[in-house]
Design a protein around this motif. Structure first.
Motif, PDB file in Angstrom:
ATOM      1  N   ILE A 101       0.845  -1.194   0.000  1.00 21.11           N
ATOM      2  CA  ILE A 101       0.000   0.000   0.000  1.00 21.11           C
ATOM      3  C   ILE A 101       0.882   1.246   0.000  1.00 21.11           C
ATOM      4  O   ILE A 101       2.084   1.178   0.264  1.00 21.11           O
ATOM      5  CB  ILE A 101      -0.933   0.045   1.235  1.00 21.11           C
ATOM      6  CG1 ILE A 101      -0.102   0.119   2.530  1.00 21.11           C
ATOM      7  CG2 ILE A 101      -1.868  -1.142   1.239  1.00 21.11           C
ATOM      8  CD1 ILE A 101      -0.941   0.328   3.778  1.00 21.11           C
ATOM      9  N   SER A 145      -8.793   5.765   1.198  1.00 24.59           N
ATOM     10  CA  SER A 145      -8.074   4.994   0.186  1.00 24.59           C
ATOM     11  C   SER A 145      -6.937   4.213   0.821  1.00 24.59           C
ATOM     12  O   SER A 145      -6.362   4.644   1.830  1.00 24.59           O
ATOM     13  CB  SER A 145      -7.522   5.936  -0.894  1.00 24.59           C
ATOM     14  OG  SER A 145      -6.579   5.288  -1.714  1.00 24.59           O
ATOM     15  N   ARG A 146      -6.621   3.062   0.235  1.00 24.93           N
ATOM     16  CA  ARG A 146      -5.498   2.263   0.716  1.00 24.93           C
ATOM     17  C   ARG A 146      -4.177   3.005   0.557  1.00 24.93           C
ATOM     18  O   ARG A 146      -3.201   2.707   1.238  1.00 24.93           O
ATOM     19  CB  ARG A 146      -5.419   0.939  -0.061  1.00 24.93           C
ATOM     20  CG  ARG A 146      -6.594   0.020   0.154  1.00 24.93           C
ATOM     21  CD  ARG A 146      -6.571  -1.161  -0.799  1.00 24.93           C
ATOM     22  NE  ARG A 146      -5.592  -2.162  -0.391  1.00 24.93           N
ATOM     23  CZ  ARG A 146      -4.490  -2.455  -1.049  1.00 24.93           C
ATOM     24  NH1 ARG A 146      -4.184  -1.765  -2.155  1.00 24.93           N
ATOM     25  NH2 ARG A 146      -3.659  -3.384  -0.626  1.00 24.93           N
ATOM     26  N   ILE A 163      -5.712  -1.140   6.746  1.00 26.50           N
ATOM     27  CA  ILE A 163      -5.652  -0.356   5.505  1.00 26.50           C
ATOM     28  C   ILE A 163      -5.502  -1.284   4.303  1.00 26.50           C
ATOM     29  O   ILE A 163      -6.212  -1.146   3.301  1.00 26.50           O
ATOM     30  CB  ILE A 163      -4.471   0.631   5.558  1.00 26.50           C
ATOM     31  CG1 ILE A 163      -4.650   1.609   6.730  1.00 26.50           C
ATOM     32  CG2 ILE A 163      -4.362   1.400   4.239  1.00 26.50           C
ATOM     33  CD1 ILE A 163      -3.415   2.459   7.008  1.00 26.50           C
ATOM     34  N   ASN A 195      -6.321  -4.347   3.978  1.00 18.45           N
ATOM     35  CA  ASN A 195      -7.522  -5.150   3.769  1.00 18.45           C
ATOM     36  C   ASN A 195      -8.702  -4.332   3.256  1.00 18.45           C
ATOM     37  O   ASN A 195      -9.756  -4.890   2.933  1.00 18.45           O
ATOM     38  CB  ASN A 195      -7.926  -5.839   5.078  1.00 18.45           C
ATOM     39  CG  ASN A 195      -6.921  -6.886   5.522  1.00 18.45           C
ATOM     40  OD1 ASN A 195      -6.162  -7.421   4.715  1.00 18.45           O
ATOM     41  ND2 ASN A 195      -6.884  -7.171   6.818  1.00 18.45           N
ATOM     42  N   GLY A 196      -8.541  -3.008   3.206  1.00 17.84           N
ATOM     43  CA  GLY A 196      -9.633  -2.144   2.752  1.00 17.84           C
ATOM     44  C   GLY A 196     -10.801  -2.109   3.714  1.00 17.84           C
ATOM     45  O   GLY A 196     -11.951  -1.923   3.310  1.00 17.84           O
ATOM     46  N   ASP A 197     -10.509  -2.287   5.015  1.00 20.93           N
ATOM     47  CA  ASP A 197     -11.587  -2.396   5.999  1.00 20.93           C
ATOM     48  C   ASP A 197     -12.428  -1.134   6.119  1.00 20.93           C
ATOM     49  O   ASP A 197     -13.647  -1.205   6.316  1.00 20.93           O
ATOM     50  CB  ASP A 197     -11.002  -2.744   7.374  1.00 20.93           C
ATOM     51  CG  ASP A 197     -10.547  -4.192   7.444  1.00 20.93           C
ATOM     52  OD1 ASP A 197     -11.001  -4.990   6.606  1.00 20.93           O
ATOM     53  OD2 ASP A 197      -9.735  -4.522   8.334  1.00 20.93           O
ATOM     54  N   ILE A 208     -13.147   1.086   3.819  1.00 21.09           N
ATOM     55  CA  ILE A 208     -14.033   1.211   2.661  1.00 21.09           C
ATOM     56  C   ILE A 208     -15.160   0.184   2.733  1.00 21.09           C
ATOM     57  O   ILE A 208     -16.331   0.509   2.511  1.00 21.09           O
ATOM     58  CB  ILE A 208     -13.230   1.028   1.357  1.00 21.09           C
ATOM     59  CG1 ILE A 208     -12.179   2.138   1.225  1.00 21.09           C
ATOM     60  CG2 ILE A 208     -14.154   1.038   0.147  1.00 21.09           C
ATOM     61  CD1 ILE A 208     -11.220   1.946   0.087  1.00 21.09           C
ATOM     62  N   THR A 209     -14.807  -1.058   3.054  1.00 20.00           N
ATOM     63  CA  THR A 209     -15.811  -2.114   3.128  1.00 20.00           C
ATOM     64  C   THR A 209     -16.833  -1.829   4.214  1.00 20.00           C
ATOM     65  O   THR A 209     -18.042  -2.010   4.013  1.00 20.00           O
ATOM     66  CB  THR A 209     -15.143  -3.478   3.384  1.00 20.00           C
ATOM     67  OG1 THR A 209     -14.139  -3.712   2.406  1.00 20.00           O
ATOM     68  CG2 THR A 209     -16.169  -4.596   3.336  1.00 20.00           C
ATOM     69  N   ARG A 230     -13.166  -8.307  10.997  1.00 20.39           N
ATOM     70  CA  ARG A 230     -12.025  -7.582  10.448  1.00 20.39           C
ATOM     71  C   ARG A 230     -10.905  -7.462  11.475  1.00 20.39           C
ATOM     72  O   ARG A 230      -9.739  -7.340  11.106  1.00 20.39           O
ATOM     73  CB  ARG A 230     -12.453  -6.192   9.961  1.00 20.39           C
ATOM     74  CG  ARG A 230     -12.823  -5.250  11.064  1.00 20.39           C
ATOM     75  CD  ARG A 230     -13.236  -3.894  10.597  1.00 20.39           C
ATOM     76  NE  ARG A 230     -13.366  -3.030  11.770  1.00 20.39           N
ATOM     77  CZ  ARG A 230     -13.121  -1.736  11.781  1.00 20.39           C
ATOM     78  NH1 ARG A 230     -12.724  -1.134  10.680  1.00 20.39           N
ATOM     79  NH2 ARG A 230     -13.251  -1.039  12.872  1.00 20.39           N
TER      80      ARG A 230
END
Length: 304
Positions: free
Chosen positions: A103, A124-125, A156, A158-160, A162-163, A227
């Motif tokens: 990232i 954002s990642r 970050i 894992n995009g947690d 955003i998800t 998560r």
């Protein structure tokens, strides 16, 4: 007082923006009114679009503003140029872990708090923020702090954020949608109101949103707990499994210390306390379960 003012102003600004967005969308696509009291009908398409605008819109705007809100809420100071060996270590550790996780380099910040905690946020990642408390830096060893940083970098990667925002948006949309339907029928059928939304509609809608919101939050909290296990695993990969276990053990010793992190940020911290109404409303699994999961994974790796 400053946090309360910031919270109120931010939410007022979000509501104004979403009302403008709804007006534009409804005008462009000719959605018309959501309810026709004289005919006793409700336009499901318009109601669903309205619910989506406010449900997703609020979550997305909060995500886009998350770094700014986090910095203002806890007074986090971004390290532009390390002024000490400790700050240099902090930045270099996050930089190494971010590179290993694939990232972009997050902003690294420190905030003044005796609580042992840290959090990651950002839209954002590749444009995120990792912040640690002065309490964490003072009370954890370098190995333990490295594991906590790995945990946050894992969130970050894992995009947690955003998800979780997308899940919250879906949940909010259906809560608003069904609450308005319930409010309409109660106002129209029980209160026999044929003139337009009355007190029955507004009171019923608010009550329904509270009830549906409480039920729906169990879905969001379930994902939040999952998560945390994934982020712990990321911390174990980036820093070492024993370091991650040691960090969680350290957190257990400070579990009873009251948190001074704003409520909207607590779900993004390294750990959370028990929910007021039991496990279903906990944003984080119990620390003992997280430690057990790491040890079980270590045992499986050794067998393999």
């Amino acid at each position: 007082m400053k946090r309360i003012g910031l919270f109120l102003l931010t939410n007022l600004a979000v509501i104004v923006v979403l009302m403008i967005v709804w007006f534009v969308i409804s005008s462009v696509f000719g959605l018309g009114r959501t309810m026709d009291y004289q005919a006793g009908t409700i336009n499901l398409t318009s109601t669903l679009v309205l619910a989506a605008v406010f449900g997703f819109g609020g979550s997305l705007i909060s995500l886009l503003m998350s770094k700014w809100i986090a910095k203002k809420s806890v007074g986090a100071q971004v390290i532009e140029q390390p002024s000490s060996e400790g700050e240099r270590w902090l930045v270099e550790t996050v930089q190494r872990q971010a590179r290993e996780a694939g990232i972009g380099m997050p902003e690294v910040a420190i905030y003044d708090s005796p609580e042992i905690n840290a959090f990651a946020t950002g839209a954002s990642r590749n444009k995120a923020l990792v912040a640690v408390s002065t309490g964490l830096l003072s009370n954890m060893t370098r190995d333990e702090a490295e594991a906590v940083l790995g945990h946050e970098v894992g969130h970050i990667a894992n995009g947690d954020m955003i998800t979780l925002t997308l899940i919250q948006g879906v949940v909010n949309t259906f809560v608003i949608f069904f609450a308005r339907i319930v409010g309409f029928f109660v106002d129209r059928m029980i209160f026999k109101n044929e003139e337009g939304p009355g007190i029955g509609f507004f009171v019923t809608t608010i009550v329904a949103e509270i009830i549906f919101g409480i039920l729906a939050s169990t879905i969001v909290m379930w994902f939040s707990r999952q998560r945390e296990f994934r982020a712990d695993d990321a911390g174990a990969r980036l820093a070492g499994r024993e370091k991650m276990i040691a960090a969680l053990e350290r957190l257990k010793l400070n579990y009873d210390r009251p948190s001074d992190m704003p409520a909207q940020m607590q779900a993004f911290g390294i750990f959370g306390r028990g929910g007021k109404f039991g496990r279903l409303f906990m944003s984080h699994p119990p620390l003992d379960e997280r430690i057990a999961a790491l040890r079980a994974a270590k045992g499986q790796a050794q067998v393999a």
